[in-house]
Design a protein around this motif. Structure first.
Motif, PDB file in Angstrom:
ATOM      1  N   GLN A 396       0.830  -1.202   0.000  1.00  0.00           N
ATOM      2  CA  GLN A 396       0.000   0.000   0.000  1.00  0.00           C
ATOM      3  C   GLN A 396       0.864   1.251   0.000  1.00  0.00           C
ATOM      4  N   ARG A 397       1.923   1.256   0.808  1.00  0.00           N
ATOM      5  CA  ARG A 397       2.798   2.426   0.883  1.00  0.00           C
ATOM      6  C   ARG A 397       3.537   2.649  -0.431  1.00  0.00           C
ATOM      7  N   SER A 398       4.078   1.576  -1.012  1.00  0.00           N
ATOM      8  CA  SER A 398       4.828   1.721  -2.265  1.00  0.00           C
ATOM      9  C   SER A 398       3.919   2.134  -3.412  1.00  0.00           C
ATOM     10  N   ALA A 399       2.724   1.562  -3.465  1.00  0.00           N
ATOM     11  CA  ALA A 399       1.789   1.927  -4.534  1.00  0.00           C
ATOM     12  C   ALA A 399       1.401   3.403  -4.427  1.00  0.00           C
ATOM     13  N   ARG A 400       1.232   3.870  -3.204  1.00  0.00           N
ATOM     14  CA  ARG A 400       0.878   5.273  -3.001  1.00  0.00           C
ATOM     15  C   ARG A 400       2.025   6.193  -3.418  1.00  0.00           C
ATOM     16  N   GLU A 401       3.256   5.769  -3.189  1.00  0.00           N
ATOM     17  CA  GLU A 401       4.420   6.584  -3.551  1.00  0.00           C
ATOM     18  C   GLU A 401       4.488   6.855  -5.053  1.00  0.00           C
ATOM     19  N   VAL A 402       4.101   5.854  -5.868  1.00  0.00           N
ATOM     20  CA  VAL A 402       4.220   6.013  -7.324  1.00  0.00           C
ATOM     21  C   VAL A 402       2.868   6.272  -7.985  1.00  0.00           C
ATOM     22  N   GLY A 403       1.817   6.400  -7.172  1.00  0.00           N
ATOM     23  CA  GLY A 403       0.527   6.775  -7.708  1.00  0.00           C
ATOM     24  C   GLY A 403      -0.179   5.711  -8.512  1.00  0.00           C
ATOM     25  N   ILE A 404      -0.056   4.440  -8.087  1.00  0.00           N
ATOM     26  CA  ILE A 404      -0.784   3.370  -8.766  1.00  0.00           C
ATOM     27  C   ILE A 404      -1.668   2.654  -7.753  1.00  0.00           C
ATOM     28  N   ALA A 405      -2.583   1.855  -8.272  1.00  0.00           N
ATOM     29  CA  ALA A 405      -3.498   1.124  -7.402  1.00  0.00           C
ATOM     30  C   ALA A 405      -2.759  -0.021  -6.697  1.00  0.00           C
ATOM     31  N   GLU A 406      -3.117  -0.244  -5.452  1.00  0.00           N
ATOM     32  CA  GLU A 406      -2.533  -1.367  -4.725  1.00  0.00           C
ATOM     33  C   GLU A 406      -2.948  -2.675  -5.385  1.00  0.00           C
ATOM     34  N   PRO A 407      -2.015  -3.588  -5.676  1.00  0.00           N
ATOM     35  CA  PRO A 407      -2.374  -4.820  -6.377  1.00  0.00           C
ATOM     36  C   PRO A 407      -3.034  -5.846  -5.456  1.00  0.00           C
ATOM     37  N   GLN A 408      -3.761  -6.758  -6.051  1.00  0.00           N
ATOM     38  CA  GLN A 408      -4.247  -7.922  -5.335  1.00  0.00           C
ATOM     39  C   GLN A 408      -3.073  -8.884  -5.135  1.00  0.00           C
ATOM     40  N   VAL A 409      -3.093  -9.630  -4.050  1.00  0.00           N
ATOM     41  CA  VAL A 409      -2.013 -10.575  -3.753  1.00  0.00           C
ATOM     42  C   VAL A 409      -2.532 -11.989  -3.987  1.00  0.00           C
ATOM     43  N   ALA A 410      -1.910 -12.701  -4.912  1.00  0.00           N
ATOM     44  CA  ALA A 410      -2.337 -14.061  -5.242  1.00  0.00           C
ATOM     45  C   ALA A 410      -2.033 -15.014  -4.085  1.00  0.00           C
ATOM     46  N   PRO A 411      -2.761 -16.138  -3.996  1.00  0.00           N
ATOM     47  CA  PRO A 411      -2.573 -17.075  -2.870  1.00  0.00           C
ATOM     48  C   PRO A 411      -1.182 -17.684  -2.784  1.00  0.00           C
ATOM     49  N   ASP A 412      -0.443 -17.705  -3.902  1.00  0.00           N
ATOM     50  CA  ASP A 412       0.868 -18.354  -3.863  1.00  0.00           C
ATOM     51  C   ASP A 412       1.986 -17.430  -3.388  1.00  0.00           C
ATOM     52  N   VAL A 413       1.671 -16.159  -3.111  1.00  0.00           N
ATOM     53  CA  VAL A 413       2.714 -15.203  -2.750  1.00  0.00           C
ATOM     54  C   VAL A 413       3.252 -15.447  -1.335  1.00  0.00           C
ATOM     55  N   LEU A 414       2.367 -15.559  -0.364  1.00  0.00           N
ATOM     56  CA  LEU A 414       2.836 -15.723   1.018  1.00  0.00           C
ATOM     57  C   LEU A 414       3.644 -16.998   1.214  1.00  0.00           C
ATOM     58  N   PRO A 415       3.209 -18.158   0.682  1.00  0.00           N
ATOM     59  CA  PRO A 415       4.077 -19.343   0.801  1.00  0.00           C
ATOM     60  C   PRO A 415       5.455 -19.125   0.192  1.00  0.00           C
ATOM     61  N   ALA A 416       5.525 -18.396  -0.940  1.00  0.00           N
ATOM     62  CA  ALA A 416       6.827 -18.112  -1.543  1.00  0.00           C
ATOM     63  C   ALA A 416       7.687 -17.244  -0.635  1.00  0.00           C
TER      64      ALA A 416
END
Length: 521
Positions: A396-416
């Motif tokens: 959320q912080r990084s997306a706000r810094e560059v003015g883009i929408a916060e992305p959705q996080v896919a289910p495989d991200v946290l295990p990775a």
């Protein structure tokens, strides 16, 4: 303890011995065990109050360790608890005394703990004692026991998810039968005090702090410490690895202190040593070449507020002396000035290294003055349960810094993300997510997937499961890193490397020989 039986009982056993010696011996042994157990329970109950008064789980474990060391005289002791988590078992709390404990409080897993002894206790949930583990048939095939030349060893379960480990590397037969009974009784009672699941009983009483993210036991303990120390006028010392958010914690201490002045931060490692005194305390005009005008210094800027000295161990010796006087008496002098000035503010310091091991040296009296209130920032590997909240916050912080929408996080991200030990901690995670966010933005589908993290996570780190066996494997990797660093600093001289590590030359030789048998390390 002298287990003298009452006179009438002794006389009765003597009479029985004339008729049935085996029965008399069996009854006598049973009576001795009962008396020993009763003594152990009474001893443990007398000491339970100190454990119950400890404010945190770590403090309870430290009280348990202290009682065990006082009883046995063991030179090295640790206690730890763990909790089941999605990514494998994780250390919940850890305390210890002895050569294996790091001076800065970071990652207290003992470097010479035996995977064989601890693993047995973790599996079987019953005590393991040995008068001489090197000669103990149970451990003849155990590499860790033989490589570490273990002598007196004891390991006692603390409930289902904890253990107390005692070790004397040089004295066989350290732990008497009475001591073993007392320690087992104390561990059994201590298990009733510790939370069944990670800090559930204390969760509602610990409030999060704005600017800090996480709700694991390690973070709740940090919140508790910050809230306790912030209103006090004393210095605070923040200990923790690089990238664990020490400056954010310093900000929190300032924000909760109620001091009206500003928060002034400086990294002592970036100050020119020749200008360090002037930078902190200011100077008079003409005090040295180039001093065309007077300067107030950071101490003046932080008056009635907070002066944050990051990497305080990098301060030159003369500046340490002036800082000590500032802390002791609240006064200082500008460079080139005769009159003393008063400082009415708070000093918060931080370091990622063990202060006593810095090449430049560090005044012990200054360390003790700074460490009136010590806060430890936990490494990310000890708080992987915070990954969901951290990922959301950082994206959320990084997306706000560059003015883009916060992305959705896919289910495989946290295990990775859980496959990496994150030596760079939250800072490394933040940078990894920024790179992934850039890939998502370029792709334009608005969803962050595990492959976006591949260059910084999957390709660099094999899965790193922990506990009970793999926790000690992680410890061994830490040992290897420390040994490599010591050998590099000593130019390959093993004697000097052993001195720097605080271990014997023979122990270091055995350790390296065992690693060499396993291939390049």
């Amino acid at each position: 303890m002298d287990l003298d039986l009452p006179g009438d009982v002794t006389r009765g056993l003597d009479r029985l011995r004339t008729v049935d010696a085996a029965a008399a011996e069996a009854i006598g042994a049973t009576l001795e065990r009962v008396i020993r157990a009763a003594d152990a329970l009474a001893w443990a109950r007398d000491r339970l109050g100190r454990l119950a008064q400890a404010p945190t789980e770590t403090a309870q474990l430290q009280a348990l360790v202290d009682e065990a060391v006082t009883l046995t005289g063991a030179p090295e002791a640790w206690a730890l608890t763990w909790a089941e988590a999605q990514a494998g078992s994780q250390v919940r709390a850890l305390a210890g005394r002895g050569a294996g404990r790091t001076a800065d409080g970071s990652w207290l897993v003992p470097s010479d703990i035996s995977r064989s002894v601890l693993g047995r206790v973790a599996r079987e949930r019953r005590p393991a004692w040995s008068d001489d583990a090197m000669a103990d048939a149970r451990f003849l095939g155990a590499d860790s026991v033989q490589a570490l030349a273990l002598r007196s060893v004891g390991c006692v379960p603390i409930g289902e998810h904890g253990a107390l480990y005692l070790h004397d590397p040089s004295t066989p037969g350290r732990f008497t039968a009475d001591a073993r009974s007392r320690i087992a009784a104390l561990c059994a009672l201590a298990a009733e005090l510790l939370p069944r699941t990670p800090m559930v009983a204390k969760r509602s009483s610990v409030k999060p702090i704005e600017g800090l993210v996480g709700d694991t036991p390690a973070m709740r303990e940090l919140y508790s410490s910050v809230r306790a120390f912030a209103p006090m006028p004393w210095p605070v010392l923040i200990l923790g690895e690089t990238g664990t958010g020490k400056e954010a914690v310093a900000h929190a201490v300032h924000d909760l202190s109620g001091n009206p002045g500003p928060f002034v931060a400086v990294n002592a490692g970036t100050i020119d040593p020749e200008l360090a005194e002037s930078t902190l305390f200011g100077h008079e005009r003409g005090a040295f070449t180039g001093a065309a005008r007077a300067r107030g210094g950071l101490v003046v800027e932080a008056n009635q507020g907070t002066l944050f000295l990051d990497e305080v161990g990098e301060l030159p010796g003369p500046v340490q002396t002036k800082l000590l006087r500032l802390l002791q008496e609240g006064v200082y002098r500008r460079v080139g000035a005769d009159e003393e000035r008063t400082f009415d503010g708070r000093v918060v310091a931080a370091t990622h290294r063990a202060i006593g091991q810095l090449e430049s040296g560090f005044r012990a009296d200054l360390y003790h003055r700074l460490s009136a209130c010590v806060v430890r920032t936990p490494p990310l590997r000890e708080r992987l349960g915070d990954l969901p909240a951290l990922v959301g916050h950082l994206l959320q912080r990084s997306a706000r810094e560059v003015g883009i929408a916060e992305p959705q996080v896919a289910p495989d991200v946290l295990p990775a993300l859980r496959t990496r030990s994150w030596p760079g901690n939250v800072r490394e995670l933040d940078n990894a997510l920024k790179g992934a966010l850039a890939r998502v933005a370029a792709r334009g589908d608005g969803t962050l997937v595990a492959t976006d993290l591949t260059p910084v996570v999957t390709a660099l780190s094999p899965p790193d499961r922990t506990w009970p066996a793999d926790l000690v494997a992680a410890t061994e990797r830490f040992q290897q890193q420390r040994v490599r660093e010591a050998l590099s600093a000593s130019g390959g001289n093993r004697t000097r490397a052993a001195e720097a590590l605080g271990v014997s030359r023979q122990w270091l030789h055995r350790l390296i020989a065992r690693w060499d048998r396993g291939g390049p390390w």
